[in-house]
Design an enzyme around this catalytic site. Sequence first.
Site: not given
Length: 668
Positions: A228, A472, A525, A561
């Site tokens: 990303d 990840e 998230y 994160e």
Amino acid sequence: MAAAAPAPRAALPTRKMAAAGGRCWPRGRGAVLLLLLAAAARAAAGGLLYPRETPSRELKELGGLWSFRADFSAGRAAGFAQRWFQRPLRQTGPVIDMPVPASFNDITQDPNLENYIGWVWYEKEVLLPRRWLQDDLNTRVVLRFGSAHYYSIVWVNGVQVAEHEGGHLPFEADISSVIQGSPGTPCRITVAINNTLTPHTLPPGSIQFMNDASRYPKNYFVQNFKFDFFNYAGIHRPVVVYTTPSVYIDDITVTTTSSENVAMVQYQVSVVGSALYSLSLSLRDQEGKVVATGEGPAGELKVLDPNLWWPYLMHENPGYRYSLEVKLQAQASGAQLEDVYVLPVGIRTVHVTSTQFLINGKPFYFHGVNKHEDADIRGKGLDWPLVVKDFNLLRWLGANSFRTSHYPYAEEIMDLCDAYGIVVIDECPGVGIKTAESFGNKSLQHHLAVMEELVRRDKNRPSVVMWSVANEPASQLPPAAYYFKTVIAHTKALDPSRPVTFVTDVNYALDHGAPYVDVICVNSYFSWYHDPGHLEVIPVQLMTQFENWYKTYQKPIIQSEYGADSIPGLHSDPPLMFSEEYQKALLREYHSVFDKKRKEYVIGELIWNFADFMTNQGTTRVLGNKKGIFTRQRQPKSAAFVLKERYWKIANESSCLPPITKSYSHFL
Ligand code: GCB
């Protein structure tokens, strides 16, 4: 991308093919395997000390404007077919000015260059000092690139001198024999760089041809990848030419231990060019006083009452470094040669227990950020004003650490981490490893080679306290077990002094890599990608996440994160997604759980992200990823003030230095 070109790069050219002009393009498995073996061999060979001026070494920086030409030909191979490296680039066709260091993508108004995939060509003509060029066998001249993305071939005066796979890491070539005997004539440096990603590069990617003529123009292709951030390319870091004597200090490895009032600095020095030499070492403190001396290629220096290297906010004088001066005397071709290299050395220890991360025996809590090398116009190019601004913002924020998400950062940035006491989790470019093919042997070999290059580059840095081998990956896939077992074991063999991790977003019960890490680093998230808009789920989901991981592994955990996008200036109360209020509220929900768990085994929190950054275009990205607590232009959003208050509070609570804010007031 609409392109006239049928193929940007079917496969990477091998060294031999490039030397022959790159006209043949290997397609089979064997060719790539050969390449990987070559990469592994290159990674293992020799040292790669940061180039420094010393009494025996001179240095010339080659930053500034280079000539540039992207190869827009069908197949992107005209540069090799027409041997653009054999004459000045301007004679091969139109060239433009390109700043170095910088990504080439955002420099012009041409969308085809912004999204270009394939070979680009850079060239610089350089006048080297006469004394470097005389046919003097005792001077070695080295050309070094801090990094270029991703695959590079370098020629000097038309002769190939280097080939390197992978961005983010330095490579160099001894060019002495190519430049000898031409004083007064500029030496021509030509570089061909290819930004194509394959399933076996790091990061991995692939080219997809869109053959449906009813939907896409002829010869249409795109580059796919699973990370990303915008895939910037070009010469991203400084290029220098430097000299050493022909017998030279090739590498230095330093590790440190300390107890009570004594520290030991273990060193190893490798010398190239002669077996007839002597080495002497002296360690100086910041006042220039010699505190220990040694002889020979390996040994131990004893330092009484050492000034330890402490992280920022843990000591009133963080980032203390001694200078290790290594002096080589050697005989070569009847001459007496001397080489000197000065290495900054920080004395500190790192240990991990089942609940803590200890630096110099004291519990260290990571209150920090994840970053990117990213900014307007220069893309991923090193930019001193930006670098210094970022460090000032980090210290203003009260951040004591960052992760180099998702690739190694410039050595110049790492130097400032060492100097300012900013603790680093040093990540390799293992991001977006999502397919079974990218867990195969070819990819594994390359990953091992990249870890060798990274450890070789950063092994002596006190700021680096842990290696991260990936971000990840699809670690729920069965081949991930062998893959991560191997990469982590290899990294530990290269550097037994530091813990190793990778960053996961896979469920604790499915992750095949987690058994091999020293610290669990987990990204989540909640109330963003999962249960969007439902802030109230965070306490229960985050608590469950921590408890599951800890119950399974009894290893300390970093929330590596968490975060939410916010558009600066967008406000909403009650908080709605993308508003500054929602970003703040989400952070606060996470913080209340961190505060409970940091009394137990949670050893850190790293916000995603320090600043907004550019990504590929997509329906969830508004001119890039907006999870920064600073904008891309480094202005604080409201969330920055929430974090600032929190980080200084944590620092004050855990510091051995009351009242800590006084000693650091100039950053507030
Ligand atoms: C992640 C990735 C990071 C992304 C971030 C996001 O999990 O590690 O590279 O940018 O999420 O904002 O989606």
